[in-house]
Design an enzyme around this catalytic site. Structure first.
Site, PDB file in Angstrom:
ATOM      1  N   ASN A 128     -51.804  52.880 -52.522  1.00 13.25           N
ATOM      2  CA  ASN A 128     -51.821  51.954 -51.430  1.00 13.25           C
ATOM      3  C   ASN A 128     -50.161  51.807 -51.260  1.00 13.25           C
ATOM      4  OD1 ASN A 128     -51.582  50.130 -49.401  1.00 13.25           O
ATOM      5  ND2 ASN A 128     -52.413  48.323 -50.830  1.00 13.25           N
ATOM      6  N   TRP A 129     -49.488  52.485 -50.091  1.00 19.74           N
ATOM      7  CA  TRP A 129     -48.041  52.171 -50.012  1.00 19.74           C
ATOM      8  C   TRP A 129     -47.796  50.778 -49.429  1.00 19.74           C
ATOM      9  CZ3 TRP A 129     -46.900  57.544 -47.445  1.00 19.74           C
ATOM     10  CH2 TRP A 129     -46.902  58.676 -48.803  1.00 19.74           C
ATOM     11  N   LYS A 130     -48.831  50.286 -49.026  1.00 18.50           N
ATOM     12  CA  LYS A 130     -48.242  48.798 -48.338  1.00 18.50           C
ATOM     13  C   LYS A 130     -47.183  48.936 -47.461  1.00 18.50           C
ATOM     14  CE  LYS A 130     -49.974  46.360 -52.648  1.00 18.50           C
ATOM     15  NZ  LYS A 130     -49.618  45.317 -53.537  1.00 18.50           N
ATOM     16  N   HIS A 188     -58.263  43.456 -48.708  1.00 17.16           N
ATOM     17  CA  HIS A 188     -57.229  43.500 -49.876  1.00 17.16           C
ATOM     18  C   HIS A 188     -56.793  42.077 -49.689  1.00 17.16           C
ATOM     19  CE1 HIS A 188     -53.266  44.162 -52.013  1.00 17.16           C
ATOM     20  NE2 HIS A 188     -53.789  45.157 -52.128  1.00 17.16           N
ATOM     21  N   GLU A 235     -53.980  40.754 -50.206  1.00 13.51           N
ATOM     22  CA  GLU A 235     -52.723  40.288 -49.030  1.00 13.51           C
ATOM     23  C   GLU A 235     -53.588  40.054 -47.988  1.00 13.51           C
ATOM     24  OE1 GLU A 235     -50.015  42.810 -52.203  1.00 13.51           O
ATOM     25  OE2 GLU A 235     -50.504  43.812 -50.138  1.00 13.51           O
ATOM     26  N   GLU A 276     -59.670  43.902 -57.861  1.00 12.82           N
ATOM     27  CA  GLU A 276     -58.145  43.815 -57.935  1.00 12.82           C
ATOM     28  C   GLU A 276     -57.865  42.184 -58.170  1.00 12.82           C
ATOM     29  OE1 GLU A 276     -56.103  44.207 -54.320  1.00 12.82           O
ATOM     30  OE2 GLU A 276     -57.217  42.802 -53.398  1.00 12.82           O
ATOM     31  N   GLY A 320     -48.749  43.741 -58.376  1.00 16.06           N
ATOM     32  CA  GLY A 320     -47.252  43.505 -58.377  1.00 16.06           C
ATOM     33  C   GLY A 320     -46.382  42.575 -59.198  1.00 16.06           C
ATOM     34  N   SER A 345     -52.104  46.755 -61.174  1.00 13.88           N
ATOM     35  CA  SER A 345     -50.877  47.286 -61.784  1.00 13.88           C
ATOM     36  C   SER A 345     -51.094  48.326 -62.481  1.00 13.88           C
ATOM     37  CB  SER A 345     -50.005  46.346 -62.642  1.00 13.88           C
ATOM     38  OG  SER A 345     -49.547  45.236 -61.559  1.00 13.88           O
ATOM     39  N   GLY A 394     -50.654  50.526 -56.197  1.00 17.44           N
ATOM     40  CA  GLY A 394     -49.787  50.063 -55.309  1.00 17.44           C
ATOM     41  C   GLY A 394     -48.398  50.540 -55.746  1.00 17.44           C
ATOM     42  N   GLY A 395     -47.490  49.673 -56.393  1.00 20.31           N
ATOM     43  CA  GLY A 395     -46.135  49.968 -56.574  1.00 20.31           C
ATOM     44  C   GLY A 395     -46.223  51.380 -57.386  1.00 20.31           C
TER      45      GLY A 395
END
Length: 251
Positions: free
Chosen positions: A9-11, A94, A96, A166, A172, A211, A232-233
């Site tokens: 997930n590059w967001k 998600h 967010e 999640e 993050g 993470s 994610g990151g």
């Protein structure tokens, strides 16, 4: 046996050159034998992702979608549009989207239903905040998020989706639920769904989305109810993401 599934997930990250470098690295460093891999890119990069990944075995998807086929919804993207660019998957619910954009459990359920109707596999994201974990209501929150969707799409719908757990407090932040904490919640989720249909629950892929990185991926995915990761990151670094995918292949 559930196939491991690793999702990037590059967001809202990336430039043309950065995306090209990531895709080149993924193509050269990731094998999809014995595992599923998908990239969730910002909408503007989906054409580049499609061009780069077509025929590689690595799938791709959208980070969000509207329930309507078309219309006066400025700034939104339809599932039909995602399909035009070869998307097999879409992220739904998600944390967010829930916290920053006000998506309720019912909006999430509508989106899951729309994705299934469009023939796009939804990756249903659920999870608790730090406050909810500290209150001891992780299970209650996750069951509510699952049950709202289950009530709407039924067992047959759940057979066609993926769940990503999640813990919001681990997204993050660099904090990660211990393998034991993550396994406990994954097992509880599977047991809850098994009350409705044991076969569906046994076959359902449940990913961990807090993470995950190359250093902890193998230990997390060694747990019996953790079937992969929503990353994610670490998915913005070729070595990290390929390392996670390699850990999945070694299950």
């Amino acid at each position: 046996m559930r196939t491991p599934f690793i999702a990037a997930n590059w967001k809202m990250n990336g430039t043309r050159s950065e995306v090209a470098a990531l895709l080149d690295g993924f193509k050269s460093g990731i094998s999809t034998e014995s595992r599923q891999v998908a990239v969730f890119a910002p909408f503007v990069f989906l054409p580049a992702v499609q061009d780069a990944l077509q025929g590689t075995g690595i799938a791709w998807g959208g980070q969000n979608a509207h329930t309507a086929d078309s219309g006066a919804y400025t700034g939104e993207t339809s599932l039909a549009m995602l399909k035009e660019f070869g998307c097999q998957y879409v992220l739904v619910g998600h944390s967010e989207r829930r916290t920053l954009f006000g998506e309720t459990d019912y909006i999430v359920a509508d989106k899951v239903e729309a994705a299934l109707a469009a023939g796009v596999t939804p990756v249903l994201c659920i999870g608790e905040t730090l406050q909810e974990r500290e209150q001891g209501i992780t299970g209650e929150v996750c069951r509510r998020q699952l049950s709202t969707v289950l009530d709407q799409v039924g067992v047959e719908g759940f057979r066609k989706l993926v769940v990503a757990y999640e813990p919001v407090w681990a997204i993050g932040t660099g904090k990660t639920a211990s393998p034991e904490q993550a396994q406990e919640t994954h097992a509880e989720l599977r047991a809850y769904l098994a009350e409705t249909d044991a076969d569906m629950a046994a076959q359902l892929q449940i990913l961990y989305g807090g993470s995950m990185k190359a250093a902890n991926a193998a230990e997390l995915m060694a747990q019996p109810d953790i079937d992969g990761g929503l990353v994610g990151g670490a998915s913005l670094k070729v070595d990290e993401f390929t390392g996670i995918c390699n850990a999945a292949a070694a299950r």
